[in-house]
Design a protein around this motif. Structure first.
Motif, PDB file in Angstrom:
ATOM      1  N   VAL A 153     -39.630  14.076  26.633  1.00 46.40           N
ATOM      2  CA  VAL A 153     -40.646  14.099  27.697  1.00 46.40           C
ATOM      3  C   VAL A 153     -39.996  14.683  28.938  1.00 46.40           C
ATOM      4  O   VAL A 153     -38.939  14.214  29.386  1.00 46.40           O
ATOM      5  CB  VAL A 153     -41.180  12.683  28.008  1.00 46.40           C
ATOM      6  N   LEU A 154     -40.624  15.723  29.486  1.00 51.89           N
ATOM      7  CA  LEU A 154     -40.101  16.404  30.675  1.00 51.89           C
ATOM      8  C   LEU A 154     -40.841  15.959  31.931  1.00 51.89           C
ATOM      9  O   LEU A 154     -41.937  15.397  31.865  1.00 51.89           O
ATOM     10  CB  LEU A 154     -40.240  17.923  30.519  1.00 51.89           C
ATOM     11  N   GLU A 155     -40.216  16.266  33.057  1.00 53.81           N
ATOM     12  CA  GLU A 155     -40.860  16.005  34.337  1.00 53.81           C
ATOM     13  C   GLU A 155     -42.116  16.873  34.467  1.00 53.81           C
ATOM     14  O   GLU A 155     -42.252  17.900  33.788  1.00 53.81           O
ATOM     15  CB  GLU A 155     -39.895  16.342  35.483  1.00 53.81           C
ATOM     16  N   PRO A 156     -43.060  16.483  35.342  1.00 56.67           N
ATOM     17  CA  PRO A 156     -44.287  17.266  35.517  1.00 56.67           C
ATOM     18  C   PRO A 156     -43.999  18.741  35.818  1.00 56.67           C
ATOM     19  O   PRO A 156     -43.086  19.073  36.590  1.00 56.67           O
ATOM     20  CB  PRO A 156     -44.978  16.581  36.707  1.00 56.67           C
ATOM     21  N   GLU A 157     -44.754  19.615  35.166  1.00 54.71           N
ATOM     22  CA  GLU A 157     -44.713  21.067  35.363  1.00 54.71           C
ATOM     23  C   GLU A 157     -43.391  21.697  34.908  1.00 54.71           C
ATOM     24  O   GLU A 157     -43.143  22.874  35.193  1.00 54.71           O
ATOM     25  CB  GLU A 157     -45.001  21.425  36.829  1.00 54.71           C
ATOM     26  N   LYS A 158     -42.557  20.966  34.203  1.00 56.17           N
ATOM     27  CA  LYS A 158     -41.320  21.535  33.661  1.00 56.17           C
ATOM     28  C   LYS A 158     -41.544  21.947  32.213  1.00 56.17           C
ATOM     29  O   LYS A 158     -42.496  21.520  31.560  1.00 56.17           O
ATOM     30  CB  LYS A 158     -40.165  20.537  33.756  1.00 56.17           C
ATOM     31  N   LYS A 159     -40.639  22.785  31.700  1.00 52.34           N
ATOM     32  CA  LYS A 159     -40.807  23.272  30.328  1.00 52.34           C
ATOM     33  C   LYS A 159     -39.450  23.436  29.640  1.00 52.34           C
ATOM     34  O   LYS A 159     -38.397  23.419  30.287  1.00 52.34           O
ATOM     35  CB  LYS A 159     -41.549  24.610  30.332  1.00 52.34           C
ATOM     36  N   LEU A 160     -39.522  23.574  28.324  1.00 46.34           N
ATOM     37  CA  LEU A 160     -38.324  23.904  27.546  1.00 46.34           C
ATOM     38  C   LEU A 160     -38.008  25.380  27.683  1.00 46.34           C
ATOM     39  O   LEU A 160     -38.903  26.215  27.890  1.00 46.34           O
ATOM     40  CB  LEU A 160     -38.537  23.597  26.059  1.00 46.34           C
ATOM     41  N   LEU A 161     -36.735  25.710  27.537  1.00 47.20           N
ATOM     42  CA  LEU A 161     -36.278  27.087  27.561  1.00 47.20           C
ATOM     43  C   LEU A 161     -35.563  27.395  26.250  1.00 47.20           C
ATOM     44  O   LEU A 161     -35.140  26.496  25.520  1.00 47.20           O
ATOM     45  CB  LEU A 161     -35.325  27.319  28.738  1.00 47.20           C
ATOM     46  N   GLU A 162     -35.406  28.667  25.973  1.00 47.11           N
ATOM     47  CA  GLU A 162     -34.772  29.064  24.711  1.00 47.11           C
ATOM     48  C   GLU A 162     -33.281  28.754  24.736  1.00 47.11           C
ATOM     49  O   GLU A 162     -32.597  28.951  25.750  1.00 47.11           O
ATOM     50  CB  GLU A 162     -34.993  30.554  24.456  1.00 47.11           C
ATOM     51  N   LEU A 163     -32.773  28.269  23.620  1.00 42.47           N
ATOM     52  CA  LEU A 163     -31.345  28.012  23.454  1.00 42.47           C
ATOM     53  C   LEU A 163     -30.689  29.175  22.731  1.00 42.47           C
ATOM     54  O   LEU A 163     -31.277  29.745  21.797  1.00 42.47           O
ATOM     55  CB  LEU A 163     -31.132  26.752  22.607  1.00 42.47           C
ATOM     56  N   PRO A 164     -29.472  29.537  23.114  1.00 43.61           N
ATOM     57  CA  PRO A 164     -28.774  30.578  22.352  1.00 43.61           C
ATOM     58  C   PRO A 164     -28.357  30.046  20.986  1.00 43.61           C
ATOM     59  O   PRO A 164     -28.077  28.854  20.824  1.00 43.61           O
ATOM     60  CB  PRO A 164     -27.548  30.889  23.219  1.00 43.61           C
ATOM     61  N   SER A 165     -28.339  30.915  20.005  1.00 44.22           N
ATOM     62  CA  SER A 165     -27.843  30.562  18.670  1.00 44.22           C
ATOM     63  C   SER A 165     -26.479  31.217  18.499  1.00 44.22           C
ATOM     64  O   SER A 165     -26.362  32.333  17.994  1.00 44.22           O
ATOM     65  CB  SER A 165     -28.817  31.041  17.585  1.00 44.22           C
ATOM     66  N   ASP A 166     -25.448  30.518  18.961  1.00 49.96           N
ATOM     67  CA  ASP A 166     -24.125  31.147  19.030  1.00 49.96           C
ATOM     68  C   ASP A 166     -23.103  30.505  18.093  1.00 49.96           C
ATOM     69  O   ASP A 166     -21.911  30.750  18.220  1.00 49.96           O
ATOM     70  CB  ASP A 166     -23.591  31.099  20.463  1.00 49.96           C
ATOM     71  N   ARG A 167     -23.541  29.681  17.155  1.00 49.63           N
ATOM     72  CA  ARG A 167     -22.598  29.086  16.223  1.00 49.63           C
ATOM     73  C   ARG A 167     -22.059  30.153  15.284  1.00 49.63           C
ATOM     74  O   ARG A 167     -22.815  30.939  14.722  1.00 49.63           O
ATOM     75  CB  ARG A 167     -23.269  27.962  15.430  1.00 49.63           C
ATOM     76  N   LYS A 168     -20.732  30.167  15.109  1.00 54.56           N
ATOM     77  CA  LYS A 168     -20.082  31.232  14.355  1.00 54.56           C
ATOM     78  C   LYS A 168     -19.991  30.942  12.863  1.00 54.56           C
ATOM     79  O   LYS A 168     -19.842  31.852  12.060  1.00 54.56           O
ATOM     80  CB  LYS A 168     -18.667  31.477  14.897  1.00 54.56           C
ATOM     81  N   MET A 169     -19.991  29.681  12.491  1.00 51.61           N
ATOM     82  CA  MET A 169     -19.783  29.330  11.098  1.00 51.61           C
ATOM     83  C   MET A 169     -20.394  27.971  10.814  1.00 51.61           C
ATOM     84  O   MET A 169     -20.909  27.304  11.725  1.00 51.61           O
ATOM     85  CB  MET A 169     -18.284  29.312  10.769  1.00 51.61           C
ATOM     86  N   ARG A 170     -20.330  27.552   9.544  1.00 56.58           N
ATOM     87  CA  ARG A 170     -20.872  26.270   9.117  1.00 56.58           C
ATOM     88  C   ARG A 170     -19.790  25.494   8.350  1.00 56.58           C
ATOM     89  O   ARG A 170     -19.128  26.056   7.469  1.00 56.58           O
ATOM     90  CB  ARG A 170     -22.087  26.467   8.210  1.00 56.58           C
ATOM     91  N   ILE A 171     -19.640  24.214   8.701  1.00 56.14           N
ATOM     92  CA  ILE A 171     -18.686  23.346   8.010  1.00 56.14           C
ATOM     93  C   ILE A 171     -19.404  22.074   7.580  1.00 56.14           C
ATOM     94  O   ILE A 171     -20.133  21.460   8.372  1.00 56.14           O
ATOM     95  CB  ILE A 171     -17.487  22.961   8.893  1.00 56.14           C
TER      96      ILE A 171
END
Length: 382
Positions: A153-171
């Motif tokens: 839940v965000l504050e009034p009139e706030k929004k989500l922004l895009e996250l970078p997908s910068d993970r290089k590998m999977r373990i």
């Protein structure tokens, strides 16, 4: 294939933040009260495409995904200086971390109440920022019941922004209490079973993943073994489950394929099976690793062991793992992507503490980096 050239940068700058959780939850032992949601607040559904999830999560109900495994997380980037987290914990026995802007050192502890609770995280910056990231990470492992994540839940009139997908590998890690980080915060070594001392973000597994900027899955349960556990289930029975306590709940391995798999098991077998036959243990271990190989044909598999008394001087168990790996490396069905790493005995009681987990992480990171360099050398010569 792993992009080895990009493995070695730590992804998390530390910000100078003062972060507090309203209504309590300042320490692992404090309870957080419930927060009200106003009509002007902005509710973010769990199925919002801007959220990033990590771990084996049950999305059969997209509005209430279930978290079972330690290290499971959801991450968001949001406008404003506060955010509310909606969790429904079945038992009230679980703990979560709220990590702001990647600041692991100042993570906030969420000590779950039973039932649905809304937890408010407030951020006070030394330098004002328009947005922040929050990552909610499960500290406790599947020995505690599941938790429903019901959104932000965000504050009034706030929004989500895009996250970078910068993970290089999977373990992906398969382990027991050591990998879960059972009692990692218990420096007294007397209260290991107090769940407030469990914190998977301080495990050698999570530390390794952060150092290598890797997406991380942790399939571990305190007390589990390869042949015998402190309860009826063993790892070969749950490794392929979404819900570890439901035999009908299957994980789809094609959803997520790791570049590296780390297995650290046998500690509980060594305690529980007093008159074991070495060949039985070796064969069982080989069978489990080869089963993993059927799901991950290209992964590097690191067969680790330790750092509790299973690797003390004179213990036969490191020899079992080495023998198993040696056999898998040999013809007629040679597997050159299976390796051995023995963590030295920490020579203390209880489960490994943060510094002892870090010592394991340092060795594992060095091993993976060396493995990467060997691959690069092979590629240059080919």
């Amino acid at each position: 294939m792993i992009n080895f050239l990009n493995l070695f940068k730590s992804p998390f700058p530390l910000f100078l933040l003062f972060v507090s959780l309203f209504l309590g939850c300042q320490t692992p032992s404090s309870k957080t009260g419930k927060s009200a949601i106003s009509n002007t607040d902005v509710e973010i559904s769990p199925d919002n495409s801007l959220l990033q999830y990590s771990g084996r999560i049950d999305f059969s109900n997209p509005q209430s995904p279930l978290f079972f495994w330690a290290g499971t997380s959801v991450k968001a980037r949001f406008e404003g200086n506060s955010i509310q987290v909606k969790l429904k914990d079945i038992s009230g026995k679980n703990y979560y971390n709220a990590i702001i802007d990647g600041d692991i050192d100042n993570r906030i502890v969420i000590d779950c109440d039973p039932g649905q609770t809304v937890y408010t995280v407030s951020i006070e910056d030394s330098v004002e920022k328009e947005s922040h990231t929050i990552e909610i990470v499960r500290r406790t492992d599947p020995r505690s019941p599941a938790t429903e994540f019901q959104g932000f839940v965000l504050e009034p009139e706030k929004k989500l922004l895009e996250l970078p997908s910068d993970r290089k590998m999977r373990i992906e890690f398969f382990g027991n209490s050591i990998t879960s980080a059972h009692g990692v915060l218990d420096e007294s070594r007397k209260n290991n079973d107090d769940l407030s001392t469990w914190d998977n973000t301080m495990s050698y597994a999570a530390m390794t993943a952060r150092h290598l900027n890797a997406e991380y899955h942790c399939i571990s349960m305190s007390g589990i073994g390869v042949v015998k556990s402190w309860y009826p289930l063993i790892m070969p029975q749950i490794y392929n489950r979404l819900d570890p306590n439901d035999p009908e709940s299957e994980w789809g391995f094609s959803q997520w394929t790791p570049d590296i798999v780390v297995v650290n098991l046998f500690q509980n077998d060594s305690w529980l099976i007093k008159n074991h036959q070495p060949e039985t243990m070796i064969t069982a271990y080989i069978d489990f690793i080869r089963t993993l190989r059927t799901h991950y044909p290209d992964a590097e598999i690191i067969c680790a062991l330790g750092n509790m008394d299973i690797t003390r001087s004179g213990s036969p168990w490191p020899g079992y793992v080495k023998t198993a790996v040696s056999r898998m490396n040999q013809l007629p069905v040679a597997d050159s992507k299976v390796h051995t790493l023995i963590f030295p005995y920490k020579n203390t009681g209880g489960h490994p503490t943060v510094s002892e987990q870090k010592a394991m992480a340092d060795l594992l990171v060095e091993f993976i980096e060396d493995l990467a360099l060997r691959h690069l050398d092979t590629e240059k010569r080919s």
